[in-house]
Design an enzyme around this catalytic site. Structure first.
Site, PDB file in Angstrom:
ATOM      1  N   PHE A   1       1.429   5.091   0.386  1.00 61.63           N
ATOM      2  CA  PHE A   1       1.208   6.340   1.490  1.00 61.63           C
ATOM      3  C   PHE A   1       1.619   6.911   0.955  1.00 61.63           C
ATOM      4  O   PHE A   1       2.336   7.226   0.645  1.00 61.63           O
ATOM      5  CB  PHE A   1       1.066   5.633   3.263  1.00 61.63           C
ATOM      6  CG  PHE A   1       0.318   4.849   3.750  1.00 61.63           C
ATOM      7  CD1 PHE A   1      -0.898   4.738   4.322  1.00 61.63           C
ATOM      8  CD2 PHE A   1       0.702   3.363   3.263  1.00 61.63           C
ATOM      9  CE1 PHE A   1      -1.516   3.682   5.020  1.00 61.63           C
ATOM     10  CE2 PHE A   1      -0.073   2.568   3.409  1.00 61.63           C
ATOM     11  CZ  PHE A   1      -1.010   2.388   4.960  1.00 61.63           C
TER      12      PHE A   1
ATOM     13  N   THR B   1       1.128  -1.520   0.385  1.00 64.54           N
ATOM     14  CA  THR B   1       0.097   0.322   0.112  1.00 64.54           C
ATOM     15  C   THR B   1       1.210   1.315  -0.150  1.00 64.54           C
ATOM     16  O   THR B   1       1.797   1.622   0.975  1.00 64.54           O
ATOM     17  CB  THR B   1      -1.233   0.104   0.804  1.00 64.54           C
ATOM     18  OG1 THR B   1      -2.129  -0.936   1.211  1.00 64.54           O
ATOM     19  CG2 THR B   1      -1.410   1.539   1.184  1.00 64.54           C
TER      20      THR B   1
END
Length: 416
Positions: free
Chosen positions: A285, A283
């Protein structure tokens, strides 16, 4: 002698300075018990005035520092006019702040308040700790709240997810980036390691439901099926929140998908470790701040922009992309989102009638710093083709190796 009698006062007093901001009365003493004629009186007043001016030069924020006390001797004490009347009342005005009056900016990660969405144990909390080690992580129940926490100075930074290697983009945060005026100042890529957890003593065969964030459920879909679990999959606000919910309500028929830290925090037992469908689950960010960082050229930088155009066809998009291709600038992402204020455009056509076309905003990430002339020239050309262009941030790239067990920190903008 009349003048001398007017300034004669008790003798033997130590010099003092009355408190106050500039308007206080300065008291000094004259050497000698008696002041003589007019010439001597004028000379003494001149000496006192020079002493008052010297005292005023050593004032701090309107407060005059008292002189060192003189040994008690015979002398006359004169009540002079307030200092404010000597220099035209300037001492009564507010004094400007100096650099020394301001507290220093927080160091990289030190005492920074970083907002993230979720509860303790969420992957966003881990990303905040990776981006800003030893920070004060502030949990927020919604992405919108994390944006507002930075804008209202409740937090110094926000760390929010924007895309996942399996689930794709997190569209909500792209919309919020356009709605708010925060700047992207860095990025961090976090490997995701999902665990299936339940209350202690619960067996997998007893489970009837699995709850977690929709992205987590999608990222573990094939593994859950391969495990032969006959369970209902329900979406929850976030992964760690799902674990907290199961523990708080004592649900022995429900499991959660979350991180190992969440299992530790909420007293859950891990039934299966690493249940994500792809071991390369990562992921991305972004770190947000109220002020942008200064672009540099001594390290790899990434720049994020958003633009819109009000012309038909794909020719405008082609021209925009060509502005980067001709300058050998690599694009790492392009994302389209419906235009919030102009979702549909009507086009008249004599043969077919009125056609409806969606209006889009385009989000683009490219590998170049705004300090580079080629990036500046590319954006200048893009601006000619678009009706709206905004730079979301130019920031250092996360160069952390993509390994599932990587826990090293990145070199973010605040370390520069």
């Amino acid at each position: 002698m009349a003048a001398a009698s007017m300034i004669r006062a008790p003798v033997g007093q130590n010099p003092r300075l009355a408190p106050g901001r500039g308007g206080g009365v300065v008291r000094c003493s004259l050497q000698g018990a008696v002041v003589g004629g007019r010439a001597e009186w004028q000379s003494s007043c001149a000496v006192l005035s020079s002493k008052v001016a010297a005292l005023g030069a050593h004032s701090v924020n309107g407060h005059v520092a008292p002189p060192a006390p003189a040994p008690p001797q015979n002398g006359a004490v004169l009540d002079l006019v307030p200092v404010s009347s000597i220099n035209g009342g300037a001492k009564n005005l507010p004094q400007p702040l100096r650099i020394a009056d301001l507290s220093p900016a927080p160091m990289h990660g030190s005492q920074l308040r970083v907002a993230y969405q979720g509860v303790p144990g969420a992957y966003s909390e881990k990303a905040a700790g990776k981006a800003y080690p030893e920070c004060d992580a502030i949990p927020c129940d919604q992405f919108e709240v994390a944006f507002q926490a930075v804008e209202l100075w409740i937090a110094d930074r926000a760390v929010l997810p924007v895309e996942n290697s399996l689930g794709g983009s997190i569209h909500r945060n792209y919309d919020l980036l356009l709605r708010h005026r925060l700047h992207i100042v860095g990025e961090v890529q976090l490997p995701v390691h999902h665990c299936l957890m339940a209350l202690p003593g619960v067996r997998k065969e007893c489970l009837t439901r699995v709850i977690s964030h929709p992205q987590a459920l999608a990222q573990c879909e094939h593994t859950l099926t391969a495990m032969g679990l006959n369970v209902v999959r329900e979406a929850f606000d976030d992964t760690a929140g799902a674990a907290e919910y199961v523990a708080a309500n004592g649900l022995r028929d429900t499991a959660a998908i979350a991180s190992s830290r969440a299992a530790e925090l909420y007293g859950m037992e891990v039934l299966a470790d690493g249940i994500q469908d792809d071991c390369g689950n990562v992921t991305r960010f972004v770190m947000l701040a109220r002020e942008p960082v200064v672009p540099r050229t001594d390290r790899p930088f990434k720049t994020s922009i958003v633009f819109a155009h009000d012309k038909e066809g794909t020719s405008v998009l082609f021209k925009v992309l060509s502005a980067f291709a001709f300058r050998d600038i690599s694009l790492t992402k392009i994302e389209s989102r419906p235009h919030r204020h102009r979702p549909i455009r009507l086009v008249d056509d004599a043969n077919v009638g009125t056609a409806k076309h969606f209006e889009y905003m385009f989000y683009v990430d490219f590998q170049a710093s705004l300090a580079e002339p080629r990036a500046q020239n590319a954006l200048a050309e893009v601006q000619e083709y678009t009706s709206f262009l905004r730079v979301l941030g130019s920031y250092p790239m996360d160069m952390t190796p993509m390994t599932a067990g990587s826990s090293s920190t990145i070199s973010s903008s605040d370390s520069s």
